[in-house]
Design a protein around this motif. Structure first.
Motif, PDB file in Angstrom:
ATOM      1  N   ASP A 111      37.069  45.984   6.589  1.00  8.54           N
ATOM      2  CA  ASP A 111      36.755  46.984   5.569  1.00  8.54           C
ATOM      3  C   ASP A 111      35.242  47.184   5.528  1.00  8.54           C
ATOM      4  OD1 ASP A 111      37.120  48.845   3.628  1.00  8.54           O
ATOM      5  OD2 ASP A 111      37.435  47.429   1.989  1.00  8.54           O
ATOM      6  N   PHE A 112      34.806  48.399   5.115  1.00  6.81           N
ATOM      7  CA  PHE A 112      33.396  48.742   5.041  1.00  6.81           C
ATOM      8  C   PHE A 112      33.068  49.192   3.623  1.00  6.81           C
ATOM      9  CE2 PHE A 112      34.114  49.054   9.565  1.00  6.81           C
ATOM     10  CZ  PHE A 112      32.928  48.606  10.131  1.00  6.81           C
ATOM     11  N   ALA A 113      31.872  48.837   3.174  1.00 11.11           N
ATOM     12  CA  ALA A 113      31.346  49.287   1.880  1.00 11.11           C
ATOM     13  C   ALA A 113      29.916  49.754   2.111  1.00 11.11           C
ATOM     14  CB  ALA A 113      31.403  48.170   0.836  1.00 11.11           C
ATOM     15  N   VAL A 114      29.684  51.070   1.986  1.00 10.11           N
ATOM     16  CA  VAL A 114      28.375  51.673   2.260  1.00 10.11           C
ATOM     17  C   VAL A 114      27.689  51.963   0.932  1.00 10.11           C
ATOM     18  CG1 VAL A 114      27.155  53.547   3.419  1.00 10.11           C
ATOM     19  CG2 VAL A 114      29.302  52.683   4.376  1.00 10.11           C
ATOM     20  N   SER A 115      26.423  51.592   0.827  1.00  9.94           N
ATOM     21  CA  SER A 115      25.651  51.821  -0.395  1.00  9.94           C
ATOM     22  C   SER A 115      24.256  52.315  -0.011  1.00  9.94           C
ATOM     23  CB  SER A 115      25.549  50.538  -1.230  1.00  9.94           C
ATOM     24  OG  SER A 115      24.903  49.509  -0.491  1.00  9.94           O
ATOM     25  N   GLY A 116      23.637  53.052  -0.944  1.00 12.29           N
ATOM     26  CA  GLY A 116      22.268  53.527  -0.747  1.00 12.29           C
ATOM     27  C   GLY A 116      22.156  54.910  -0.159  1.00 12.29           C
ATOM     28  N   ASN A 117      23.276  55.528   0.216  1.00 10.60           N
ATOM     29  CA  ASN A 117      23.227  56.872   0.818  1.00 10.60           C
ATOM     30  C   ASN A 117      23.532  57.920  -0.240  1.00 10.60           C
ATOM     31  OD1 ASN A 117      25.890  55.751   0.788  1.00 10.60           O
ATOM     32  ND2 ASN A 117      26.584  57.422   2.077  1.00 10.60           N
ATOM     33  N   ASP A 118      22.602  58.868  -0.406  1.00  7.36           N
ATOM     34  CA  ASP A 118      22.787  59.975  -1.336  1.00  7.36           C
ATOM     35  C   ASP A 118      23.015  61.293  -0.613  1.00  7.36           C
ATOM     36  OD1 ASP A 118      22.455  58.306  -3.535  1.00  7.36           O
ATOM     37  OD2 ASP A 118      20.265  58.545  -3.503  1.00  7.36           O
ATOM     38  N   THR A 119      22.317  61.514   0.492  1.00  8.06           N
ATOM     39  CA  THR A 119      22.443  62.766   1.233  1.00  8.06           C
ATOM     40  C   THR A 119      23.192  62.600   2.542  1.00  8.06           C
ATOM     41  OG1 THR A 119      20.273  62.415   2.283  1.00  8.06           O
ATOM     42  CG2 THR A 119      20.312  63.652   0.214  1.00  8.06           C
ATOM     43  N   VAL A 120      23.092  61.445   3.158  1.00  8.37           N
ATOM     44  CA  VAL A 120      23.796  61.205   4.423  1.00  8.37           C
ATOM     45  C   VAL A 120      25.239  60.834   4.107  1.00  8.37           C
ATOM     46  CG1 VAL A 120      23.844  59.863   6.557  1.00  8.37           C
ATOM     47  CG2 VAL A 120      21.660  60.421   5.478  1.00  8.37           C
ATOM     48  N   LEU A 153      19.882  53.636  14.280  1.00 10.95           N
ATOM     49  CA  LEU A 153      18.905  54.511  13.641  1.00 10.95           C
ATOM     50  C   LEU A 153      18.612  55.779  14.449  1.00 10.95           C
ATOM     51  CD1 LEU A 153      16.349  52.018  12.052  1.00 10.95           C
ATOM     52  CD2 LEU A 153      18.210  53.264  10.971  1.00 10.95           C
ATOM     53  N   PRO A 154      18.543  55.751  15.795  1.00  8.61           N
ATOM     54  CA  PRO A 154      18.357  57.033  16.505  1.00  8.61           C
ATOM     55  C   PRO A 154      19.502  58.015  16.302  1.00  8.61           C
ATOM     56  CG  PRO A 154      17.747  55.195  17.920  1.00  8.61           C
ATOM     57  CD  PRO A 154      18.392  54.607  16.710  1.00  8.61           C
ATOM     58  N   LEU A 155      20.675  57.528  15.952  1.00 12.15           N
ATOM     59  CA  LEU A 155      21.806  58.415  15.700  1.00 12.15           C
ATOM     60  C   LEU A 155      21.799  58.988  14.289  1.00 12.15           C
ATOM     61  CD1 LEU A 155      24.622  56.276  17.373  1.00 12.15           C
ATOM     62  CD2 LEU A 155      23.276  58.116  18.395  1.00 12.15           C
ATOM     63  N   LEU A 156      20.976  58.420  13.406  1.00 13.10           N
ATOM     64  CA  LEU A 156      20.887  58.871  12.010  1.00 13.10           C
ATOM     65  C   LEU A 156      19.439  59.229  11.719  1.00 13.10           C
ATOM     66  CD1 LEU A 156      23.115  56.090  10.374  1.00 13.10           C
ATOM     67  CD2 LEU A 156      23.812  58.413  10.967  1.00 13.10           C
ATOM     68  N   PRO A 157      19.021  60.456  11.978  1.00  8.29           N
ATOM     69  CA  PRO A 157      17.605  60.816  11.790  1.00  8.29           C
ATOM     70  C   PRO A 157      17.140  60.757  10.338  1.00  8.29           C
ATOM     71  CG  PRO A 157      18.922  62.750  12.378  1.00  8.29           C
ATOM     72  CD  PRO A 157      19.818  61.576  12.515  1.00  8.29           C
ATOM     73  N   ASP A 158      18.041  60.835   9.379  1.00  3.12           N
ATOM     74  CA  ASP A 158      17.651  60.805   7.964  1.00  3.12           C
ATOM     75  C   ASP A 158      17.717  59.410   7.361  1.00  3.12           C
ATOM     76  OD1 ASP A 158      17.195  63.539   7.901  1.00  3.12           O
ATOM     77  OD2 ASP A 158      19.277  64.001   7.413  1.00  3.12           O
ATOM     78  N   VAL A 159      17.867  58.377   8.192  1.00  2.00           N
ATOM     79  CA  VAL A 159      17.935  56.989   7.723  1.00  2.00           C
ATOM     80  C   VAL A 159      16.788  56.213   8.359  1.00  2.00           C
ATOM     81  CG1 VAL A 159      19.308  54.870   7.686  1.00  2.00           C
ATOM     82  CG2 VAL A 159      20.427  57.080   7.386  1.00  2.00           C
ATOM     83  N   HIS A 172      29.231  45.000   4.393  1.00  2.00           N
ATOM     84  CA  HIS A 172      28.447  45.746   3.408  1.00  2.00           C
ATOM     85  C   HIS A 172      27.259  46.381   4.126  1.00  2.00           C
ATOM     86  CE1 HIS A 172      30.560  44.055  -0.141  1.00  2.00           C
ATOM     87  NE2 HIS A 172      30.734  43.027   0.663  1.00  2.00           N
ATOM     88  N   VAL A 173      27.276  47.704   4.201  1.00  2.00           N
ATOM     89  CA  VAL A 173      26.248  48.470   4.911  1.00  2.00           C
ATOM     90  C   VAL A 173      25.248  48.977   3.879  1.00  2.00           C
ATOM     91  CG1 VAL A 173      25.791  50.364   6.502  1.00  2.00           C
ATOM     92  CG2 VAL A 173      27.976  49.137   6.626  1.00  2.00           C
ATOM     93  N   GLN A 174      24.015  48.519   3.986  1.00  2.00           N
ATOM     94  CA  GLN A 174      22.940  48.951   3.090  1.00  2.00           C
ATOM     95  C   GLN A 174      22.060  49.947   3.837  1.00  2.00           C
ATOM     96  OE1 GLN A 174      20.935  45.408   1.815  1.00  2.00           O
ATOM     97  NE2 GLN A 174      22.643  44.681   0.585  1.00  2.00           N
ATOM     98  N   VAL A 175      21.813  51.094   3.214  1.00  2.00           N
ATOM     99  CA  VAL A 175      21.116  52.199   3.855  1.00  2.00           C
ATOM    100  C   VAL A 175      19.920  52.596   2.995  1.00  2.00           C
ATOM    101  CG1 VAL A 175      21.291  54.603   4.596  1.00  2.00           C
ATOM    102  CG2 VAL A 175      23.190  53.043   4.989  1.00  2.00           C
ATOM    103  N   VAL A 176      18.803  52.871   3.652  1.00  2.00           N
ATOM    104  CA  VAL A 176      17.622  53.445   2.994  1.00  2.00           C
ATOM    105  C   VAL A 176      17.353  54.780   3.673  1.00  2.00           C
ATOM    106  CG1 VAL A 176      15.183  53.183   2.466  1.00  2.00           C
ATOM    107  CG2 VAL A 176      16.687  51.182   2.456  1.00  2.00           C
ATOM    108  N   GLU A 177      17.431  55.859   2.898  1.00  2.00           N
ATOM    109  CA  GLU A 177      17.277  57.185   3.461  1.00  2.00           C
ATOM    110  C   GLU A 177      15.801  57.587   3.561  1.00  2.00           C
ATOM    111  OE1 GLU A 177      21.472  59.212   2.002  1.00  2.00           O
ATOM    112  OE2 GLU A 177      19.623  59.675   0.939  1.00  2.00           O
ATOM    113  N   ARG A 178      15.551  58.519   4.462  1.00  2.00           N
ATOM    114  CA  ARG A 178      14.192  59.000   4.683  1.00  2.00           C
ATOM    115  C   ARG A 178      13.795  59.981   3.580  1.00  2.00           C
ATOM    116  NH1 ARG A 178      11.490  59.038   9.349  1.00  2.00           N
ATOM    117  NH2 ARG A 178      13.440  58.617  10.475  1.00  2.00           N
ATOM    118  N   THR A 179      12.578  59.816   3.074  1.00  2.00           N
ATOM    119  CA  THR A 179      12.021  60.753   2.105  1.00  2.00           C
ATOM    120  C   THR A 179      11.093  61.701   2.848  1.00  2.00           C
ATOM    121  OG1 THR A 179      12.132  59.085   0.353  1.00  2.00           O
ATOM    122  CG2 THR A 179      10.722  60.990  -0.039  1.00  2.00           C
TER     123      THR A 179
END
Length: 399
Positions: A111-120, A153-159, A172-179
């Protein structure tokens, strides 16, 4: 908690004691060291008490010479559970195999739990992980975080940062998006602001450019509202016109709504089929294929299995309910057709004027035309009609 665990392992029994002198029974228990708790007085001569299984045997011995009547209500605990299951070999085998399966299954990701993504989107993140080899059923022990991050990360340009922490069977996947900084326009990016549709100007918010209209003017679609070219003593000065122009607009739309429709009767037959999803594999517990018959609806309900302490198991129960209907040609009332057309037109109107637009006035009419009801919507709105129109500078004209 410790005492409850010890009592469960030793076994416990709930008994009801009836005696003319119940206090004598209590004194005998205290004198012979018989443990008891949860005393519940039913009457003056009857009470219920919980004791251990060895304590029950000792209680019967010490009260043999009294008039106490001891009635066993129920037994619980590990000895009683063993007595019930010792001849049920399938349950014993399952009790031995289940811990082994849990130990082996906890080493994999189910199972996966993704957090920290608002736009992606979460689906995009999971697809990138799957392309890098992290999917349902992947071994979760020993993941190289640096190597995984360099490939994802090269596959996710906004991360800008990603970490996968495996706890139990869940990743548990923790993501920090690009500002991203605001877009900076070049000096050569010149444009006009033109009208997207006909309207009556009610408000002008010009941030840059030459204002070509005034409040109260009537404009047509494509007319320049804010110009990107201004006259100066040295010639033409080019700029990027930018602003918001609000105007009153009018719409007249017509939609045909069929009066002849296909209607369904009540449920004639319902078939329930059950399947088990283990990881990405589905095990069908029914015969036949998955092709549905004509004129039927299917409702699928997925039930994930979890242990009492919250551990997610890699097993999902899929319950499919197929309902068959009889379809016949019917005729819709004109009022219902008019309401349906009005809903469609209003939804299209709200999508056209956007979230900041306002509907000031509407009028709906309908007329019969053959097998259709022609529903017409006339609306007056207020919206932002200014759109960007890039300018091309040529060497001949300078514009």
């Amino acid at each position: 908690m410790y005492r409850k665990a010890v009592n469960y392992l030793r076994g416990q029994a709930v008994v009801e004691i009836t005696s003319s002198a119940p206090e004598r029974v209590v004194n005998l228990c205290a004198a012979h060291g018989i443990p008891f708790w949860d005393v519940d007085w039913r009457t003056e001569r009857c009470f219920r008490v919980t004791t251990t299984l060895p304590g029950l045997r000792r209680l019967r011995e010490v009260t043999a010479d009294t008039d106490a009547d001891i009635r066993l209500l129920r037994k619980t605990g590990a000895p009683e559970l063993w007595r019930r299951c010792r001849r049920r070999y399938v349950l014993l085998a399952a009790a031995l195999v289940l811990p082994l399966l849990l130990a082996l299954g906890s080493a994999f990701i189910w199972d996966f739990a993704v957090s920290g993504n608002d736009t992606v989107p979460t689906e995009e993140i999971l697809q990138a992980l799957e392309r890098c080899g992290v999917r349902v059923g992947t071994r979760g022990v020993g993941l190289d975080q640096d190597d995984l991050r360099n490939r994802v990360l090269p596959l996710l340009p906004d991360v800008v940062y990603l970490a996968v922490n495996v706890r139990g069977c869940t990743a548990h996947v923790q993501v920090v998006e690009r500002t991203r900084p605001p877009h900076l326009y070049r000096d050569s990016d010149v444009q006009n602001v033109v009208a997207a549709r006909d309207g009556l100007i009610t408000k002008i918010e010009a941030l840059d450019g030459v204002t070509c209209v005034q409040v109260g003017d009537t404009v047509q679609a494509g007319q320049v509202l804010l110009g990107g070219v201004a006259d100066s003593p040295r010639g033409c000065r080019y700029m990027r016109a930018h602003g918001r122009i609000r105007a009153r607009t009018w719409y007249c739309w017509t939609v045909p709504v069929p009066l002849d429709v296909c209607e369904k009767t009540g449920e004639e037959g319902a078939v329930t089929r059950v399947a088990v999803d283990i990881g990405r594999q589905r095990i069908k517990l029914y015969a036949g294929g998955s092709v549905l018959p004509v004129d039927c609806d299917k409702i699928t309900e997925y039930r994930g299995l979890r242990l009492p302490f919250g551990l997610r198991l890699p097993v999902t129960l899929a319950v499919e309910k197929t309902v068959t209907h009889t379809v016949y040609d019917g005729r819709r009332a004109e009022d219902d057709a008019r309401a349906e057309g009005q809903r469609q037109l209003l939804a299209q109107l709200r999508q056209t004027i956007g979230e900041d637009g306002a509907i000031l006035q509407t009028d709906v009419s309908a007329r019969r035309q053959g097998a259709y009801l022609m529903v017409t919507l006339r609306a007056e709105c207020e919206e932002q009609i200014g759109v960007d129109a890039p300018l091309t500078i040529t060497s001949d004209t300078g514009r």
